[in-house]
Design a protein around this motif. Structure first.
Motif, PDB file in Angstrom:
ATOM      1  N   VAL A 193       0.847  -1.204   0.000  1.00  0.00           N
ATOM      2  CA  VAL A 193       0.000   0.000   0.000  1.00  0.00           C
ATOM      3  C   VAL A 193       0.876   1.245   0.000  1.00  0.00           C
ATOM      4  N   GLU A 194       0.282   2.341  -0.451  1.00  0.00           N
ATOM      5  CA  GLU A 194       1.013   3.609  -0.408  1.00  0.00           C
ATOM      6  C   GLU A 194       0.941   4.201   1.004  1.00  0.00           C
ATOM      7  N   ALA A 195       1.919   5.068   1.275  1.00  0.00           N
ATOM      8  CA  ALA A 195       2.123   5.538   2.649  1.00  0.00           C
ATOM      9  C   ALA A 195       0.947   6.332   3.212  1.00  0.00           C
ATOM     10  N   GLY A 196       0.185   6.985   2.333  1.00  0.00           N
ATOM     11  CA  GLY A 196      -0.900   7.833   2.833  1.00  0.00           C
ATOM     12  C   GLY A 196      -2.195   7.075   3.085  1.00  0.00           C
ATOM     13  N   MET A 197      -2.180   5.754   2.876  1.00  0.00           N
ATOM     14  CA  MET A 197      -3.419   5.001   3.133  1.00  0.00           C
ATOM     15  C   MET A 197      -3.723   5.040   4.634  1.00  0.00           C
ATOM     16  N   CYS A 248      -4.922   7.991  11.211  1.00  0.00           N
ATOM     17  CA  CYS A 248      -3.465   7.836  11.015  1.00  0.00           C
ATOM     18  C   CYS A 248      -3.195   7.012   9.762  1.00  0.00           C
ATOM     19  N   THR A 249      -1.987   7.161   9.219  1.00  0.00           N
ATOM     20  CA  THR A 249      -1.664   6.530   7.938  1.00  0.00           C
ATOM     21  C   THR A 249      -0.583   5.457   8.116  1.00  0.00           C
ATOM     22  N   ILE A 250      -0.493   4.593   7.130  1.00  0.00           N
ATOM     23  CA  ILE A 250       0.519   3.524   7.184  1.00  0.00           C
ATOM     24  C   ILE A 250       1.923   4.142   7.250  1.00  0.00           C
TER      25      ILE A 250
END
Ligand code: FAD
Length: 470
Positions: free
Chosen positions: A112-116, A142-144
């Motif tokens: 997944v991308e960091a902003g998920m 909060c995001t990954i």
């Protein structure tokens, strides 16, 4: 001024002019944080949509020596995601990078991308019939990327580990704009240093995380949740020991709740109800999860009966429905918030060895009697990981500001005990700005030297989240 508007235009050329926010009203939400302890200023909020855009923005910052403050969901509790007040930095918001790149069921991974947002990652795993077990009260925001940058913990650590344990691979942009392509799915790879681990827990000071390959787990087929009343933290530790013996790897949560914390929740959270008939000095929220649909309930009951016979447990309620389970968890999740209604609260996110937890708590209580007479210790949290949030609420009727002015003195008194027990002054939330000046006092000198050397190597111009951690 001309330099600043030139930079803003150059960032706009990379990410699109509409994704560089400079109006004070547009920037406000990015420049303060949940507890309003830190407020910053920025040249602009830059919102890239791809790894290539992040790399181009970072390269430009490196050339122009513009500080970068990476930001995900802005839920961090130590001020790491907030710039200083100079106004010279950009906030690099990863919020537009929220794509699911891949789910690989055979490898049991999700990229997944960091902003998920964490809750979305959990939902994506759920849709694929799997579990992504990281779980925090802030999971809706909060995001990954933020979870990895802070090596977040939460309630499932006892069974699944923290964010570091859940990441197999990382993609990150380095301070000079190069892309570290470390999105490995390998469980075994002994080809030198584990570079992904440099970025995990580095709070945005060594690189910008843009994507991650995460571990997935089978969804449990049975979950049993008990709300347990006990006489003491020592009884809670003994119960944990017993639970390990009887249920081993099935323990997926072991949360400590003090009487005063429960009282605050019952007083201030609408609809909150004590699941137990009487009041107890301490409580544990215990959850077991299993791949076998049958037998978990009886196992939990047997364990609680054995614990009651040996005097560890005074009373217990087992959730009979999903609604009841959610109600038990609501009591735990509102502990921090309920404290707000009791005035100022001074927090300590600390850990000690589980075996030391009872003596540690007693020492903290004793020290507070002298350091802050009348202050109310609300010690709760992930006892199964030795991570106790030692929040200190102001004395009843005290002046809030005067109490909060004692923040450093009370921190010092509590941290001295943590150090004496060989514990950590930051179990979950990181160092950020809040604990930066404290770190050299409590961390081994050689470890500090190594951290500084890594920072100089990976970010020689010091543009990545300056003033945080080190
Ligand atoms: P942010 O707050 O935006 O950033 C946090 C840090 O990470 C900053 O230093 C920032 O610069 C850096 N960062 C963010 N994204 C990136 C990126 N892509 N690349 C590099 N650096 C980056 N934490 C726990 O560990 N356990 C808990 O149980 C827990 N409970 C919480 C409950 C509440 C109600 C709240 C408000 C917070 C809680 N937290 C908890 C703290 C917080 O939610 C976590 O630290 C979370 O992991 C931060 O994620 P974020 O996306 O909001 O990051």
């Amino acid at each position: 001024m001309a330099r600043q508007s030139g930079l803003v235009a150059a960032f706009g050329a990379i990410v699109g002019a509409g994704h560089v926010l400079t109006a004070p009203s547009d920037m406000a939400g990015y420049l303060s944080e949940p507890r309003d302890l830190y407020r910053g200023e920025a040249l602009g909020i830059v919102r890239p949509a791809s790894t290539q855009e992040v790399a181009a923005v970072v390269r430009l910052c490196n050339e122009s020596r513009t500080p970068i403050v990476p930001q995900g969901g802005n839920t961090g509790l130590v001020g790491g995601q907030i710039p200083d007040r100079s106004g010279g930095a950009i906030v690099l918001s990863l919020q537009r990078m929220r794509a699911l790149r891949e789910i690989d069921l055979a490898s049991n991974t999700m990229t997944v991308e960091a902003g998920m947002i964490l809750a979305h990652a959990q939902a994506e795993a759920g849709r694929a019939g799997r579990l992504f077990p990281l779980s925090l009260a802030s999971e809706g925001s909060c995001t990954i990327g933020g979870n990895l940058a802070t090596n977040a913990g939460g309630t499932g650590v006892i069974a699944y580990g923290n964010a570091r344990d859940l990441a197999l691979g990382i993609e990150a942009v380095l301070a000079d704009g190069r892309i570290f392509c470390g999105l490995s799915k390998l469980k075994k790879d002994n080809t030198g240093y584990d570079l992904k681990d440099l970025f995990i827990g580095s709070e945005g000071t060594l690189g910008v995380i843009t994507a991650a390959t995460l571990k997935l787990f089978p969804k449990p087929r049975a979950v049993e949740t008990a709300f347990i009343g006990l006489p003491s933290p020592a009884a809670a530790v003994a119960l944990l020991d017993l639970a390990r013996e009887k249920a081993g790897g099935e323990i997926t949560a072991f949360e400590l709740i003090p009487r005063i914390g429960l009282d605050f929740v019952l007083a201030h959270v609408k609809g909150a109800r004590n699941p137990l008939a009487a009041r107890h000095e301490w409580h544990v929220l215990l959850e077991l999860s299993s791949q076998n649909a049958e037998g978990l309930g009886p196992r939990l009951l047997d364990m609680l009966n054995a614990a009651a016979e040996s005097g560890l447990v005074e009373d217990a309620a087992i959730a009979a429905s999903e609604a009841q389970r959610a109600a038990f968890w609501r009591l735990r999740e509102h502990l921090s918030e309920a404290q707000r209604f009791e005035g100022g609260s001074i927090k300590h996110d600390v850990s000690v060895a589980i075996t030391d937890a009872p003596a540690f708590l007693e020492d903290v209580q004793n020290v507070l009697k002298e350091a802050a007479p009348g202050a109310r210790l609300v010690a709760f949290g992930h006892l199964g990981d030795g991570n106790i949030h030692c929040n200190v609420s102001q004395p009843v009727g005290a002046d809030r500001a005067a109490f909060l002015a004692r923040w450093d003195a009370i921190n010092e008194a509590v941290h001295a005990i943590v150090i004496r027990y060989g514990g950590s002054i930051s179990a979950e939330h990181g160092i950020g700005q809040l604990k930066r000046d404290l770190l050299p006092q409590v961390k081994d000198k050689v470890a500090m030297d190594l951290m500084r050397a890594l920072k100089r190597t990976l970010d020689p111009q010091g543009i990545l989240n300056p003033g945080k951690v080190l």
